[in-house]
Design a protein around this motif. Structure first.
Motif, PDB file in Angstrom:
ATOM      1  N   THR A 146       1.317  -1.065  -0.237  1.00 16.82           N
ATOM      2  CA  THR A 146       0.033   0.196   0.782  1.00 16.82           C
ATOM      3  C   THR A 146       1.053   1.089   0.611  1.00 16.82           C
ATOM      4  OG1 THR A 146      -1.693  -1.283   1.146  1.00 16.82           O
ATOM      5  CG2 THR A 146      -1.677   1.538   1.233  1.00 16.82           C
ATOM      6  N   LEU A 147       0.846   1.845  -0.659  1.00 15.27           N
ATOM      7  CA  LEU A 147       1.342   3.763  -0.961  1.00 15.27           C
ATOM      8  C   LEU A 147       0.901   4.506  -1.003  1.00 15.27           C
ATOM      9  CD1 LEU A 147       3.097   1.981  -4.819  1.00 15.27           C
ATOM     10  CD2 LEU A 147       4.426   1.341  -2.656  1.00 15.27           C
ATOM     11  N   VAL A 148       1.542   5.732  -0.835  1.00 16.00           N
ATOM     12  CA  VAL A 148       1.004   6.756  -1.028  1.00 16.00           C
ATOM     13  C   VAL A 148       0.232   7.292  -2.397  1.00 16.00           C
ATOM     14  CG1 VAL A 148       1.590   9.685  -1.134  1.00 16.00           C
ATOM     15  CG2 VAL A 148       2.168   8.362   0.773  1.00 16.00           C
ATOM     16  N   GLY A 149      -0.793   7.607  -2.600  1.00 18.99           N
ATOM     17  CA  GLY A 149      -1.654   7.555  -3.661  1.00 18.99           C
ATOM     18  C   GLY A 149      -2.565   7.022  -4.245  1.00 18.99           C
ATOM     19  N   ASP A 150      -2.488   5.686  -2.960  1.00 20.83           N
ATOM     20  CA  ASP A 150      -3.526   4.652  -3.332  1.00 20.83           C
ATOM     21  C   ASP A 150      -4.628   4.755  -2.598  1.00 20.83           C
ATOM     22  OD1 ASP A 150      -1.877   2.706  -4.786  1.00 20.83           O
ATOM     23  OD2 ASP A 150      -1.374   1.253  -2.596  1.00 20.83           O
ATOM     24  N   CYS A 151      -5.991   3.999  -2.670  1.00 23.10           N
ATOM     25  CA  CYS A 151      -6.871   4.166  -2.483  1.00 23.10           C
ATOM     26  C   CYS A 151      -7.695   2.557  -1.589  1.00 23.10           C
ATOM     27  CB  CYS A 151      -7.874   4.527  -3.578  1.00 23.10           C
ATOM     28  SG  CYS A 151      -8.066   6.124  -3.954  1.00 23.10           S
ATOM     29  N   VAL A 152      -8.002   2.839  -0.506  1.00 23.47           N
ATOM     30  CA  VAL A 152      -9.468   2.384   0.158  1.00 23.47           C
ATOM     31  C   VAL A 152     -10.600   1.835  -0.129  1.00 23.47           C
ATOM     32  CG1 VAL A 152      -6.637   1.357   1.061  1.00 23.47           C
ATOM     33  CG2 VAL A 152      -8.537   3.166   1.887  1.00 23.47           C
ATOM     34  N   HIS A 171     -15.592  -2.285  -6.174  1.00 25.28           N
ATOM     35  CA  HIS A 171     -15.671  -1.220  -5.319  1.00 25.28           C
ATOM     36  C   HIS A 171     -14.887   0.083  -4.653  1.00 25.28           C
ATOM     37  CE1 HIS A 171     -15.999  -4.898  -2.287  1.00 25.28           C
ATOM     38  NE2 HIS A 171     -15.321  -5.663  -3.453  1.00 25.28           N
ATOM     39  N   ARG A 172     -15.964   0.574  -4.616  1.00 25.77           N
ATOM     40  CA  ARG A 172     -16.242   2.756  -4.800  1.00 25.77           C
ATOM     41  C   ARG A 172     -14.976   2.567  -4.108  1.00 25.77           C
ATOM     42  NH1 ARG A 172     -17.391   6.539  -1.923  1.00 25.77           N
ATOM     43  NH2 ARG A 172     -18.844   5.687  -0.582  1.00 25.77           N
ATOM     44  N   PRO A 173     -13.924   3.514  -4.136  1.00 20.93           N
ATOM     45  CA  PRO A 173     -12.647   4.314  -3.573  1.00 20.93           C
ATOM     46  C   PRO A 173     -13.086   5.044  -1.633  1.00 20.93           C
ATOM     47  CG  PRO A 173     -12.835   5.395  -5.097  1.00 20.93           C
ATOM     48  CD  PRO A 173     -13.459   4.409  -5.385  1.00 20.93           C
ATOM     49  N   GLU A 174     -13.300   5.216  -0.773  1.00 18.01           N
ATOM     50  CA  GLU A 174     -14.084   6.167   0.213  1.00 18.01           C
ATOM     51  C   GLU A 174     -12.009   6.228   0.742  1.00 18.01           C
ATOM     52  OE1 GLU A 174     -15.027   2.514   3.099  1.00 18.01           O
ATOM     53  OE2 GLU A 174     -16.769   1.935   1.843  1.00 18.01           O
ATOM     54  N   PHE A 175     -11.220   5.917   1.056  1.00 21.64           N
ATOM     55  CA  PHE A 175     -10.452   7.098   1.193  1.00 21.64           C
ATOM     56  C   PHE A 175      -9.179   6.931  -0.102  1.00 21.64           C
ATOM     57  CE2 PHE A 175     -12.394   4.840   4.605  1.00 21.64           C
ATOM     58  CZ  PHE A 175     -12.838   6.106   5.668  1.00 21.64           C
ATOM     59  N   THR A 176      -8.306   7.848   0.268  1.00 24.78           N
ATOM     60  CA  THR A 176      -7.054   8.119  -0.157  1.00 24.78           C
ATOM     61  C   THR A 176      -5.679   8.535   1.014  1.00 24.78           C
ATOM     62  OG1 THR A 176      -5.626   8.879  -2.194  1.00 24.78           O
ATOM     63  CG2 THR A 176      -7.262  10.300  -1.298  1.00 24.78           C
TER      64      THR A 176
END
Length: 209
Positions: A146-152, A171-176
């Motif tokens: 998991t890197l900076v710029g990834d979404c979860v 799945h829709r991204p909720e956080f970056t």
């Protein structure tokens, strides 16, 4: 040891591929930490090796029904080995950041090899697709890190998993993950989620999308 060398002949190895969609450990602001889990896996059948080391660094693999080593100039070549390590990925060196997926290689047998014992050692190869998409890139929705710029997105209570930032995933991204810090206290006050990244800057400071 990075691999077993052979003098000639076909090398057969049972290759298991784990497409690591690593979410890592997370903690909501003021909430308890929980461990994320990788998801997605497939199996590959015995394949023939072309290099001195089966799927050694710089070698290429096909990706049809099964994974197998092929010359990088072949039209069947789909991914390149960025790094190759012995042992298990859970206890061995981490794959490079651009890794799209990890191939786990079990012990196998060959018709000819360097010392005649017929073994291809257990290990894992860090793979990068030759062409897009690159799920291991920031925002790509996959890869072993998991890197900076990834979404979860929220997969379960106290648990998140990666998904593509452009919304092309299931799945829709909720956080970056907006930044990385050594400690949670160093994250901006606007941080809505803390995501475990590993390394020296182990805390990902995530904001809502």
């Amino acid at each position: 040891m990075a691999g077993i060398r052979r003098s000639a002949g076909a090398v057969s190895a049972l290759v298991l591929v784990l497409v690591a969609l690593t979410a890592g450990c997370l903690q909501t602001a003021g909430g308890p930490a929980a461990a994320g889990t990788p998801s997605g896996s497939a199996a590959a059948s015995p394949s023939a090796g072309y290099g001195a080391v089966f799927l050694g660094r710089g070698d290429c693999a096909s990706r049809a029904r099964d994974f197998g080593e092929v010359p990088c100039a072949s039209e069947r070549a789909a991914a390149r080995v960025l790094a190759r390590y012995g042992g298990r990925s859970s206890t061995g060196p981490a794959c490079p950041a651009p890794t799209d997926f990890v191939l786990h290689i079990s012990e196998g047998h060959s018709s000819a090899d360097e010392d005649g014992d017929g073994d291809v050692g257990q290990g894992y190869a860090c793979m990068r697709n030759l062409l897009p998409p690159h799920p291991g890139d920031p925002g790509g929705g996959g890869g072993p890190h998991t890197l900076v710029g990834d979404c979860v997105y929220t997969a379960a209570e106290g648990q998140v998993k990666e998904t593509a930032c452009d919304g092309s995933g299931d799945h829709r991204p909720e956080f970056t993950v907006a930044s990385a810090r050594a400690e949670k206290a160093q994250c901006p006050k606007s941080t809505a989620l803390y995501v475990h990244l590993g390394g020296d800057m182990a805390v990902g400071c995530a904001r809502r999308v």
